[in-house]
Design a protein around this motif. Structure first.
Motif, PDB file in Angstrom:
ATOM      1  N   PRO A  49      11.195  -2.086  -9.480  1.00 38.82           N
ATOM      2  CA  PRO A  49      12.176  -1.023  -9.723  1.00 38.82           C
ATOM      3  C   PRO A  49      13.377  -1.430 -10.578  1.00 38.82           C
ATOM      4  CG  PRO A  49      12.463  -1.903  -7.526  1.00 38.82           C
ATOM      5  CD  PRO A  49      11.256  -2.592  -8.097  1.00 38.82           C
ATOM      6  N   GLY A  50      13.631  -2.745 -10.716  1.00 43.28           N
ATOM      7  CA  GLY A  50      14.845  -3.154 -11.415  1.00 43.28           C
ATOM      8  C   GLY A  50      16.067  -3.023 -10.533  1.00 43.28           C
ATOM      9  N   MET A  51      17.222  -3.380 -11.081  1.00 47.30           N
ATOM     10  CA  MET A  51      18.462  -3.371 -10.310  1.00 47.30           C
ATOM     11  C   MET A  51      18.876  -1.969  -9.878  1.00 47.30           C
ATOM     12  SD  MET A  51      22.252  -4.730 -11.423  1.00 47.30           S
ATOM     13  CE  MET A  51      21.763  -6.449 -11.438  1.00 47.30           C
ATOM     14  N   LEU A  52      18.929  -1.054 -10.836  1.00 51.15           N
ATOM     15  CA  LEU A  52      19.309   0.334 -10.546  1.00 51.15           C
ATOM     16  C   LEU A  52      18.770   1.202 -11.667  1.00 51.15           C
ATOM     17  CD1 LEU A  52      20.829   2.416  -8.798  1.00 51.15           C
ATOM     18  CD2 LEU A  52      22.840   1.995 -10.226  1.00 51.15           C
ATOM     19  N   SER A  53      17.696   1.898 -11.399  1.00 54.10           N
ATOM     20  CA  SER A  53      17.063   2.773 -12.389  1.00 54.10           C
ATOM     21  C   SER A  53      17.017   4.181 -11.817  1.00 54.10           C
ATOM     22  CB  SER A  53      15.642   2.291 -12.699  1.00 54.10           C
ATOM     23  OG  SER A  53      15.639   0.930 -13.109  1.00 54.10           O
ATOM     24  N   SER A  54      17.714   5.108 -12.458  1.00 57.12           N
ATOM     25  CA  SER A  54      17.759   6.486 -11.957  1.00 57.12           C
ATOM     26  C   SER A  54      17.701   7.452 -13.125  1.00 57.12           C
ATOM     27  CB  SER A  54      19.029   6.734 -11.131  1.00 57.12           C
ATOM     28  OG  SER A  54      20.182   6.670 -11.952  1.00 57.12           O
ATOM     29  N   GLY A  94       6.205   1.265  -6.336  1.00 56.69           N
ATOM     30  CA  GLY A  94       5.134   2.168  -5.937  1.00 56.69           C
ATOM     31  C   GLY A  94       5.351   3.626  -6.279  1.00 56.69           C
ATOM     32  N   ASP A  95       6.534   3.983  -6.775  1.00 58.67           N
ATOM     33  CA  ASP A  95       6.776   5.374  -7.163  1.00 58.67           C
ATOM     34  C   ASP A  95       5.848   5.773  -8.307  1.00 58.67           C
ATOM     35  OD1 ASP A  95       8.784   5.762  -5.320  1.00 58.67           O
ATOM     36  OD2 ASP A  95      10.426   5.435  -6.738  1.00 58.67           O
ATOM     37  N   HIS A  96       5.465   7.050  -8.316  1.00 55.67           N
ATOM     38  CA  HIS A  96       4.673   7.625  -9.412  1.00 55.67           C
ATOM     39  C   HIS A  96       5.478   8.786  -9.993  1.00 55.67           C
ATOM     40  CE1 HIS A  96       1.041   5.328  -8.413  1.00 55.67           C
ATOM     41  NE2 HIS A  96       1.345   5.562  -7.146  1.00 55.67           N
ATOM     42  N   ILE A  97       5.868   8.652 -11.246  1.00 55.78           N
ATOM     43  CA  ILE A  97       6.692   9.664 -11.910  1.00 55.78           C
ATOM     44  C   ILE A  97       5.811  10.435 -12.884  1.00 55.78           C
ATOM     45  CG2 ILE A  97       8.840  10.098 -13.128  1.00 55.78           C
ATOM     46  CD1 ILE A  97       9.152   8.431 -10.556  1.00 55.78           C
ATOM     47  N   PHE A 130      14.608  11.872  -9.097  1.00 58.77           N
ATOM     48  CA  PHE A 130      13.378  11.645  -8.352  1.00 58.77           C
ATOM     49  C   PHE A 130      13.731  11.372  -6.900  1.00 58.77           C
ATOM     50  CE2 PHE A 130       9.953   8.897  -6.710  1.00 58.77           C
ATOM     51  CZ  PHE A 130       8.861   9.713  -6.952  1.00 58.77           C
ATOM     52  N   GLN A 131      13.577  12.378  -6.070  1.00 53.12           N
ATOM     53  CA  GLN A 131      13.826  12.289  -4.632  1.00 53.12           C
ATOM     54  C   GLN A 131      15.262  11.841  -4.318  1.00 53.12           C
ATOM     55  OE1 GLN A 131      10.723   9.927  -2.791  1.00 53.12           O
ATOM     56  NE2 GLN A 131       9.088  11.139  -3.735  1.00 53.12           N
ATOM     57  N   GLY A 132      16.178  12.109  -5.241  1.00 52.32           N
ATOM     58  CA  GLY A 132      17.595  11.837  -4.989  1.00 52.32           C
ATOM     59  C   GLY A 132      17.969  10.375  -4.903  1.00 52.32           C
TER      60      GLY A 132
END
Length: 332
Positions: free
Chosen positions: A8-13, A149-152, A141-143
């Motif tokens: 996921p990296g440090m902070l990816s939104s 494991g996320d699927h975008i 994505f889901q706030g």
């Protein structure tokens, strides 16, 4: 037809231009910290509008494309690679199903990069925006930030029957000239306009803010940048009513250390406002990291508006110049 998160990296939104029109109800705007890079990534991915991009902070994620896609990166150079090969920012690129996008192959230059895909990510709009507001857990994505494991889902993946090699070659052969006003420019000083309470601060404080060096504190985030440096003080301390808060407003709490309000700022604030960062320099500010030093320089309102207008004209010119790119990506 999705993007899978391996790391996921440090902070990816996911962020767009922000959730505008709801601050009077106590809903923060959120949105991209570096809106210039967000818009640029979208333009280079062939998007006519500006759907949400993935805002990537310092240590980037590892992502697998499960469907072919055209994508682009803008903002900080965080050492992006595709299948282990260095890739250039500020270019439209093609990923095949199974390709892996990763970051960290080179030391970062800047803090935040933005990933756009042609057609955008398939995200639900919440109050008219796809931006993630992390503190309250909604939007995007889901706030929340990405997790392993996320699927975008991709809103418009490239057609499976397309000749991806031919498309990749055609995109690479496009001549793309990026206006200088839209590039990643490090500034010796961040320009500001006098804040609402500028003249209520002491002469020494105004001189210090205009000329001294400040450091971005480790206690800084998307909500605000705390600055350490010379203590700032009003001529006569007083109580103030809370007022609407803006991106780039510089508030000074009673302790004397300034806070620059950023994308996830609260909707109102009751501290005196010494300055307002010029809109044209907010992207440069957003690319500074905790520990970096900053200086500030006064700018007139006329000059700030002129620079902002020049940037908007540059985006318009770029949009027109990228018409051949959008044509290449339009299904036959």
């Amino acid at each position: 037809m999705s993007l899978t998160v391996i790391k996921p990296g440090m902070l990816s939104s996911f962020q767009d231009a922000g959730r505008n029109g709801y601050q009077h109800q106590g809903i923060p705007a959120a949105g991209a910290m570096d809106e210039r890079a967000h818009r640029l990534a979208n333009a280079l991915a062939g998007n006519a509008g500006a759907p949400a991009t993935l805002e990537i902070t310092l240590t980037g994620p590892t992502l697998r494309f499960d469907a072919p896609a055209c994508f682009a990166l803008a903002g900080a150079d965080l050492g992006a690679t595709l299948n282990g090969q260095d890739i250039a920012p500020h270019r439209p690129l093609v990923a095949c199903a199974g390709d892996t996008l990763a970051f960290g192959a080179r030391p970062p230059t800047g803090v935040r990069a933005y990933l756009a895909v042609h057609g955008g990510f398939a995200l639900p709009a919440v109050m008219g925006s796809e931006s993630t507001y992390l503190r309250s857990g909604f939007g995007g994505f889901q706030g929340r930030a990405l997790a392993k494991g996320d699927h975008i889902a991709l809103r418009t993946p490239l057609a499976a029957h397309r000749d991806l090699k031919a498309l990749r070659d055609a995109l690479w052969n496009l001549r793309i000239y990026l206006p200088g006003t839209l590039g990643n420019t490090r500034r010796a000083a961040i320009r500001f306009l006098p804040g609402l309470h500028w003249h209520e601060f002491s002469d020494a404080t105004r001189d210090a803010f205009s000329g001294a060096e400040f450091r971005v504190s480790p206690q800084s985030d998307r909500m605000g940048y705390r600055l350490t440096g010379p203590a700032l003080a009003l001529e006569q301390p007083r109580q103030m009513l809370s007022e609407a808060a803006c991106f780039g407003t510089v508030q000074v709490p009673s302790g004397g250390e300034a806070i620059i309000l950023m994308a996830d700022r609260q909707t109102t604030g009751g501290y005196p406002k010494i300055a307002q960062i010029a809109t044209v320099d907010l992207p440069a500010l957003a690319q500074t990291a905790p520990g970096d030093t900053l200086r500030f320089a006064l700018i007139s309102l006329d000059d700030a508006q002129r620079l902002d207008a020049e940037r908007e004209r540059a985006f318009t010119q770029l949009h027109e110049a990228l018409a051949p790119l959008r044509a290449l990506l339009t299904p036959a």
